[in-house]
Scaffold this motif. Sequence first.
Motif, PDB file in Angstrom:
ATOM      1  N   CYS A   1      -2.466 -18.975 -39.371  1.00 27.63           N
ATOM      2  CA  CYS A   1      -3.772 -19.081 -39.301  1.00 27.63           C
ATOM      3  C   CYS A   1      -4.473 -19.726 -38.719  1.00 27.63           C
ATOM      4  N   ASP A   2      -6.309 -20.198 -38.240  1.00 28.32           N
ATOM      5  CA  ASP A   2      -6.305 -21.359 -37.445  1.00 28.32           C
ATOM      6  C   ASP A   2      -7.062 -22.076 -38.603  1.00 28.32           C
ATOM      7  N   PRO A   3      -7.809 -23.825 -37.872  1.00 23.14           N
ATOM      8  CA  PRO A   3      -7.557 -24.148 -39.321  1.00 23.14           C
ATOM      9  C   PRO A   3      -9.098 -23.804 -40.089  1.00 23.14           C
ATOM     10  N   SER A   4      -9.731 -23.437 -39.331  1.00 23.82           N
ATOM     11  CA  SER A   4     -11.216 -23.009 -40.886  1.00 23.82           C
ATOM     12  C   SER A   4     -10.580 -21.961 -42.357  1.00 23.82           C
ATOM     13  N   CYS A   5      -8.775 -21.997 -41.800  1.00 20.63           N
ATOM     14  CA  CYS A   5      -8.882 -20.539 -42.433  1.00 20.63           C
ATOM     15  C   CYS A   5      -8.819 -21.225 -43.767  1.00 20.63           C
ATOM     16  N   LYS A   6      -8.771 -22.410 -43.977  1.00 21.94           N
ATOM     17  CA  LYS A   6      -8.134 -23.335 -44.958  1.00 21.94           C
ATOM     18  C   LYS A   6      -9.237 -23.106 -46.821  1.00 21.94           C
ATOM     19  N   THR A   7     -10.139 -23.126 -46.849  1.00 19.00           N
ATOM     20  CA  THR A   7     -10.527 -22.806 -48.267  1.00 19.00           C
ATOM     21  C   THR A   7     -10.223 -21.327 -48.142  1.00 19.00           C
ATOM     22  N   PHE A   8     -10.132 -20.499 -47.178  1.00 21.70           N
ATOM     23  CA  PHE A   8      -9.946 -19.175 -47.839  1.00 21.70           C
ATOM     24  C   PHE A   8      -8.563 -19.282 -47.675  1.00 21.70           C
ATOM     25  N   ILE A   9      -7.400 -19.923 -47.543  1.00 23.72           N
ATOM     26  CA  ILE A   9      -5.360 -19.766 -47.770  1.00 23.72           C
ATOM     27  C   ILE A   9      -5.910 -20.481 -49.088  1.00 23.72           C
ATOM     28  N   ASP A  10      -6.865 -21.614 -49.619  1.00 23.98           N
ATOM     29  CA  ASP A  10      -6.817 -21.866 -50.525  1.00 23.98           C
ATOM     30  C   ASP A  10      -6.826 -21.185 -52.028  1.00 23.98           C
ATOM     31  N   TYR A  11      -8.185 -20.346 -51.665  1.00 24.64           N
ATOM     32  CA  TYR A  11      -8.494 -19.748 -52.938  1.00 24.64           C
ATOM     33  C   TYR A  11      -7.081 -18.608 -52.913  1.00 24.64           C
ATOM     34  N   ILE A  12      -6.650 -17.599 -51.744  1.00 22.81           N
ATOM     35  CA  ILE A  12      -5.943 -16.665 -52.030  1.00 22.81           C
ATOM     36  C   ILE A  12      -4.250 -17.307 -52.334  1.00 22.81           C
ATOM     37  N   ASN A  13      -4.505 -18.299 -52.331  1.00 22.95           N
ATOM     38  CA  ASN A  13      -2.687 -19.310 -52.910  1.00 22.95           C
ATOM     39  C   ASN A  13      -3.088 -19.068 -53.855  1.00 22.95           C
ATOM     40  N   ARG A  14      -4.226 -18.659 -54.371  1.00 19.70           N
ATOM     41  CA  ARG A  14      -3.546 -18.271 -56.191  1.00 19.70           C
ATOM     42  C   ARG A  14      -4.436 -17.322 -56.871  1.00 19.70           C
ATOM     43  N   SER A  15      -4.820 -16.239 -55.367  1.00 16.25           N
ATOM     44  CA  SER A  15      -5.547 -15.276 -56.488  1.00 16.25           C
ATOM     45  C   SER A  15      -4.851 -13.662 -55.660  1.00 16.25           C
ATOM     46  N   ARG A  16      -5.534 -12.950 -56.163  1.00 19.35           N
ATOM     47  CA  ARG A  16      -5.059 -11.405 -55.828  1.00 19.35           C
ATOM     48  C   ARG A  16      -6.864 -10.795 -55.110  1.00 19.35           C
ATOM     49  N   ILE A  17      -6.624 -10.061 -54.050  1.00 17.15           N
ATOM     50  CA  ILE A  17      -7.146  -9.712 -53.761  1.00 17.15           C
ATOM     51  C   ILE A  17      -7.091  -7.924 -53.316  1.00 17.15           C
ATOM     52  N   ASN A  18      -8.232  -6.887 -53.943  1.00 16.25           N
ATOM     53  CA  ASN A  18      -7.208  -5.508 -53.614  1.00 16.25           C
ATOM     54  C   ASN A  18      -9.209  -4.743 -52.972  1.00 16.25           C
ATOM     55  N   LEU A  19      -9.042  -3.945 -52.223  1.00 14.35           N
ATOM     56  CA  LEU A  19      -9.847  -3.744 -51.187  1.00 14.35           C
ATOM     57  C   LEU A  19      -9.361  -2.028 -51.585  1.00 14.35           C
TER      58      LEU A  19
END
Length: 351
Positions: free
Chosen positions: A327-345
């Motif tokens: 994913c493009d570099p603007s995703c870095k902070t989101f990747i940091d979050y999701i690497n340690r988490s789970r989201i369910n929608l």
Amino acid sequence: MGYLDAQEGDAERTAFRRAEKRYKFYKHSSTSARSIKHRESVPPTDLSDVIDFRKIRHLGFSTESGIKMDDKNFQWPVFTMEQHPGFYFIPEALGIEEQMHWIKESLTTFPQPPNRTNHTAVYGPIFDLWNRAQKDLSETTSDNTPDNESNKNSADGKSYIDANGAISGEQQHSTSIPLSVLLRKLRWATLGLQFDWSKRAYDLSLPYNKMPQKLCDLASKLAEPAMPDSEFHAEAAIVNYFGQDDMLGGHLDDMEKDWSKPIVSISFGCKAIFLLGGPTREHKPTAMFLRSGDVVLMAGPARGCFHGVPRIFVDPKQADLPDFSTCDPSCKTFIDYINRSRINLNIRQVF
Ligand SMILES: O=C(O)CCC(=O)C(=O)O
Ligand SMILES: [Fe+2]
């Protein structure tokens, strides 16, 4: 959330609680003598009974009885289970870019007022939680913030929120907490028609924004296997945010009018165990893995079945995360979050 944790003491009473206890995460983080002794007494979780639909899809066959795959009628291969009518599992329904899009939305747009979150009742509406918390995180060299922030010094460059919901560049009260901590403690947000957890009912008097059209379109496409002859109209959604220690206790989602309409549930981030039981907690639940991009539909009889999430695997060796590095570099902070988490929608038609 009312049903987040199974009540202590009830742990062994029902088949559902026994399964939750079997799969839940046991903390071994302390090095105290007591904890080391405890570690020795907790064997690693036996995952041999957990159904892995992704593996079955790739193998092309299942040794489990009662599992069927339909790969002709829909856009994706869809699994059903004889013992759970109305339940559908669509492995890998969403690609990486699409997953990242919804992860971003779940963290930036979906918690925005008038949508309510678990923080709304305490602090009132909070705008831009993600951006403000990221600013704090990038300005502090490390975020080893303990849960109890009360004795922290004020001039540390972070934004704080106090009990009245006032945000300030310094800690005004001993009870104020940094927004980065609030982000870490974000547990749920509600979209579209607002759900009131204290009453376990939709509160139509609360202000709300219509569901985003793109999410409505995705949900009606995903809902097709459960309702091939009519259209699903998304009216509400609940976003659940999970960290390592979080679980979703066994519950029913029975506040929507028409149970022939499925709940469309999409998973992002770290792998989890999902338990699907029966109409009471006495029924032994079926355990299955849920990974990023997987979709579950619960319609008809499955709407009346207890279900829950006793375990999230945040350990990188077990998390089975997709490779978001493309994913493009603007995703870095989101990747940091999701690497340690789970989201369910999970998306619902209310009426
Ligand atoms: O996190 C999940 O996979 C299930 C969520 C759920 O059951 C709910 O929010 O009602
Ligand atoms: Fe649910």
